[in-house]
Design an enzyme around this catalytic site. Structure first.
Site, PDB file in Angstrom:
ATOM      1  N   ASN A 124      32.330 -20.603  71.411  1.00 35.62           N
ATOM      2  CA  ASN A 124      31.044 -21.159  70.983  1.00 35.62           C
ATOM      3  C   ASN A 124      31.205 -22.676  70.975  1.00 35.62           C
ATOM      4  O   ASN A 124      31.785 -23.242  70.057  1.00 35.62           O
ATOM      5  CB  ASN A 124      30.684 -20.636  69.586  1.00 35.62           C
ATOM      6  CG  ASN A 124      29.371 -21.206  69.096  1.00 35.62           C
ATOM      7  OD1 ASN A 124      28.683 -21.927  69.821  1.00 35.62           O
ATOM      8  ND2 ASN A 124      29.004 -20.897  67.859  1.00 35.62           N
ATOM      9  N   TRP A 125      30.674 -23.292  72.025  1.00 32.81           N
ATOM     10  CA  TRP A 125      30.841 -24.747  72.158  1.00 32.81           C
ATOM     11  C   TRP A 125      29.885 -25.517  71.251  1.00 32.81           C
ATOM     12  O   TRP A 125      29.962 -26.743  71.157  1.00 32.81           O
ATOM     13  CB  TRP A 125      30.641 -25.155  73.630  1.00 32.81           C
ATOM     14  CG  TRP A 125      31.810 -24.794  74.517  1.00 32.81           C
ATOM     15  CD1 TRP A 125      33.039 -24.341  74.116  1.00 32.81           C
ATOM     16  CD2 TRP A 125      31.862 -24.873  75.954  1.00 32.81           C
ATOM     17  NE1 TRP A 125      33.853 -24.134  75.210  1.00 32.81           N
ATOM     18  CE2 TRP A 125      33.154 -24.445  76.347  1.00 32.81           C
ATOM     19  CE3 TRP A 125      30.952 -25.257  76.940  1.00 32.81           C
ATOM     20  CZ2 TRP A 125      33.546 -24.405  77.698  1.00 32.81           C
ATOM     21  CZ3 TRP A 125      31.351 -25.205  78.277  1.00 32.81           C
ATOM     22  CH2 TRP A 125      32.635 -24.785  78.649  1.00 32.81           C
ATOM     23  N   HIS A 171      24.151 -16.702  63.906  1.00 34.14           N
ATOM     24  CA  HIS A 171      25.226 -17.606  63.499  1.00 34.14           C
ATOM     25  C   HIS A 171      24.841 -18.278  62.175  1.00 34.14           C
ATOM     26  O   HIS A 171      23.680 -18.628  61.966  1.00 34.14           O
ATOM     27  CB  HIS A 171      25.474 -18.657  64.578  1.00 34.14           C
ATOM     28  CG  HIS A 171      26.765 -19.380  64.367  1.00 34.14           C
ATOM     29  ND1 HIS A 171      26.891 -20.382  63.439  1.00 34.14           N
ATOM     30  CD2 HIS A 171      27.987 -19.205  64.918  1.00 34.14           C
ATOM     31  CE1 HIS A 171      28.144 -20.806  63.442  1.00 34.14           C
ATOM     32  NE2 HIS A 171      28.833 -20.111  64.334  1.00 34.14           N
ATOM     33  N   GLU A 189      32.183 -13.914  60.605  1.00 36.61           N
ATOM     34  CA  GLU A 189      32.540 -15.325  60.453  1.00 36.61           C
ATOM     35  C   GLU A 189      32.287 -15.757  59.010  1.00 36.61           C
ATOM     36  O   GLU A 189      31.155 -16.139  58.670  1.00 36.61           O
ATOM     37  CB  GLU A 189      31.694 -16.201  61.383  1.00 36.61           C
ATOM     38  CG  GLU A 189      31.839 -15.878  62.854  1.00 36.61           C
ATOM     39  CD  GLU A 189      31.501 -17.080  63.730  1.00 36.61           C
ATOM     40  OE1 GLU A 189      32.344 -17.443  64.549  1.00 36.61           O
ATOM     41  OE2 GLU A 189      30.416 -17.663  63.573  1.00 36.61           O
ATOM     42  N   GLY A 249      35.027 -24.144  60.682  1.00 35.74           N
ATOM     43  CA  GLY A 249      35.244 -25.587  60.828  1.00 35.74           C
ATOM     44  C   GLY A 249      35.977 -26.219  59.670  1.00 35.74           C
ATOM     45  O   GLY A 249      36.027 -27.445  59.554  1.00 35.74           O
ATOM     46  N   SER A 263      37.842 -20.984  62.046  1.00 37.33           N
ATOM     47  CA  SER A 263      39.127 -21.689  62.124  1.00 37.33           C
ATOM     48  C   SER A 263      40.227 -20.869  62.794  1.00 37.33           C
ATOM     49  O   SER A 263      41.402 -20.982  62.434  1.00 37.33           O
ATOM     50  CB  SER A 263      39.579 -22.170  60.746  1.00 37.33           C
ATOM     51  OG  SER A 263      38.639 -23.085  60.220  1.00 37.33           O
ATOM     52  N   GLY A 300      35.222 -21.655  67.722  1.00 35.46           N
ATOM     53  CA  GLY A 300      34.485 -22.915  67.760  1.00 35.46           C
ATOM     54  C   GLY A 300      35.395 -24.049  68.217  1.00 35.46           C
ATOM     55  O   GLY A 300      35.650 -24.218  69.412  1.00 35.46           O
ATOM     56  N   GLY A 301      35.908 -24.813  67.258  1.00 35.09           N
ATOM     57  CA  GLY A 301      36.695 -26.014  67.553  1.00 35.09           C
ATOM     58  C   GLY A 301      37.784 -25.812  68.600  1.00 35.09           C
ATOM     59  O   GLY A 301      37.922 -26.611  69.533  1.00 35.09           O
TER      60      GLY A 301
HETATM   61  P1  13P Z   1      35.460 -22.868  64.158  1.00 32.97           P
HETATM   62  O1  13P Z   1      36.375 -22.086  65.087  1.00 32.97           O
HETATM   63  O2  13P Z   1      35.312 -24.310  64.570  1.00 32.97           O
HETATM   64  O3  13P Z   1      35.799 -22.681  62.729  1.00 32.97           O
HETATM   65  O4  13P Z   1      33.982 -22.261  64.359  1.00 32.97           O
HETATM   66  C1  13P Z   1      33.825 -20.890  64.313  1.00 32.97           C
HETATM   67  C2  13P Z   1      32.458 -20.569  64.732  1.00 32.97           C
HETATM   68  O5  13P Z   1      31.496 -20.883  64.054  1.00 32.97           O
HETATM   69  C3  13P Z   1      32.277 -19.878  66.021  1.00 32.97           C
HETATM   70  O6  13P Z   1      30.980 -19.432  66.169  1.00 32.97           O
END
Ligand code: 13P
Length: 248
Positions: A9-10, A89, A161, A167, A207, A228-229
């Site tokens: 997920n960019w 989300h 999530e 994040g 994370s 995400g990150g």
């Molecule tokens: P992170 O991996 O940056 O914590 O984000 C997770 C996320 O929200 C993926 O949709």
């Protein structure tokens, strides 16, 4: 066997050239269609042309067409060769006021239009601390996902999530992830039967990175990740992918 899915997920990151370059880097280490990239809508048409990895939209509106300024319909996505979407989300829920009612409409529209979807769920920190997390997440599923008839569930994956892990660098422990994934599967089983429940891929997000992926993916009910990150760095994402496929 359940599908092992690794989704990037960019979010609202990457300029056009950066997104194209990151896609190119991903496609150098995999052509697995269960690797999915949810990019900014602006780049979907271009990315979908490459056809090696699965491309999906982070958002859409549930109506087919009409006076909905700034929105994107499923028909429009399909016309750009996109047939995967994220729904629910926590950033959409919290920052853009998407309610369970709206999410239910989105789920129904995606299913009706033959799209594959990842339905996201997860609790905030105070709910986790008061130990009501399982009830909270199962309720999210009941309100917006469990109306889908059993014969359509091959279009569905779920991502757990926990909001406090997104994040923040504060990943759920493998015990916390496994507990929730097991409870989600149990809830599906209770409603739709064990055979269906065993087939649904349940991904972990929050994370997740190259350091903790192996431990999370080793859990019996964790079938992949929504990243995400760490999906913004080719090497990290590659390591996470290796962790998923080496383990299962
Ligand atoms: P992170 O991996 O940056 O914590 O984000 C997770 C996320 O929200 C993926 O949709």
């Amino acid at each position: 066997m359940r599908k092992k899915i690794l989704a990037a997920n960019w979010k609202m990151n990457l300029l056009r050239n950066e997104a194209l370059e990151l896609y190119r880097q991903f496609s150098q280490f995999t052509d697995n269609q269960n690797v999915q990239i949810y990019s900014s809508a602006l780049y979907l048409t271009e990315l979908a042309q490459y056809n090696s990895l699965t491309i999906g939209a982070q958002n859409f509106y549930f109506e087919n067409a009409g006076a909905f300024t700034g929105e994107i319909s499923l028909n429009q996505l399909r016309s750009c060769n996109v047939n995967h979407v994220l729904i629910g989300h926590s950033e959409r829920r919290q920052l853009f006021a998407e309610t369970d009612e709206i999410l239910r409409k989105k789920v129904d529209a995606a299913i009706e239009n033959g799209f594959n979807l990842i339905f996201c769920c997860g609790e905030p920190l105070d709910i986790r601390q008061s130990e009501n997390h399982v009830e909270y997440v199962v309720n999210q599923l009941e309100l917006a996902l469990f109306q889908v008839p059993s014969e359509k569930w091959d279009q569905i994956a779920i991502a757990y999530e926990p909001i406090w892990a997104i994040g923040t660098g504060m990943t759920a422990t493998s015990e916390q992830a496994e507990e929730m994934h097991r409870e989600i599967r149990t809830a599906i089983s209770y409603k739709f039967g064990n055979e269906l429940a065993e087939k649904v891929s349940i991904l972990y997000g929050g994370s997740c990175n190259e350091k903790n992926a192996s431990e999370l993916f080793a859990c019996e009910n964790v079938d992949g990740g929504l990243i995400g990150g760490a999906s913004l760095k080719s090497e990290s994402f590659h390591e996470i992918l290796k962790a998923l496929y080496e383990l299962h």
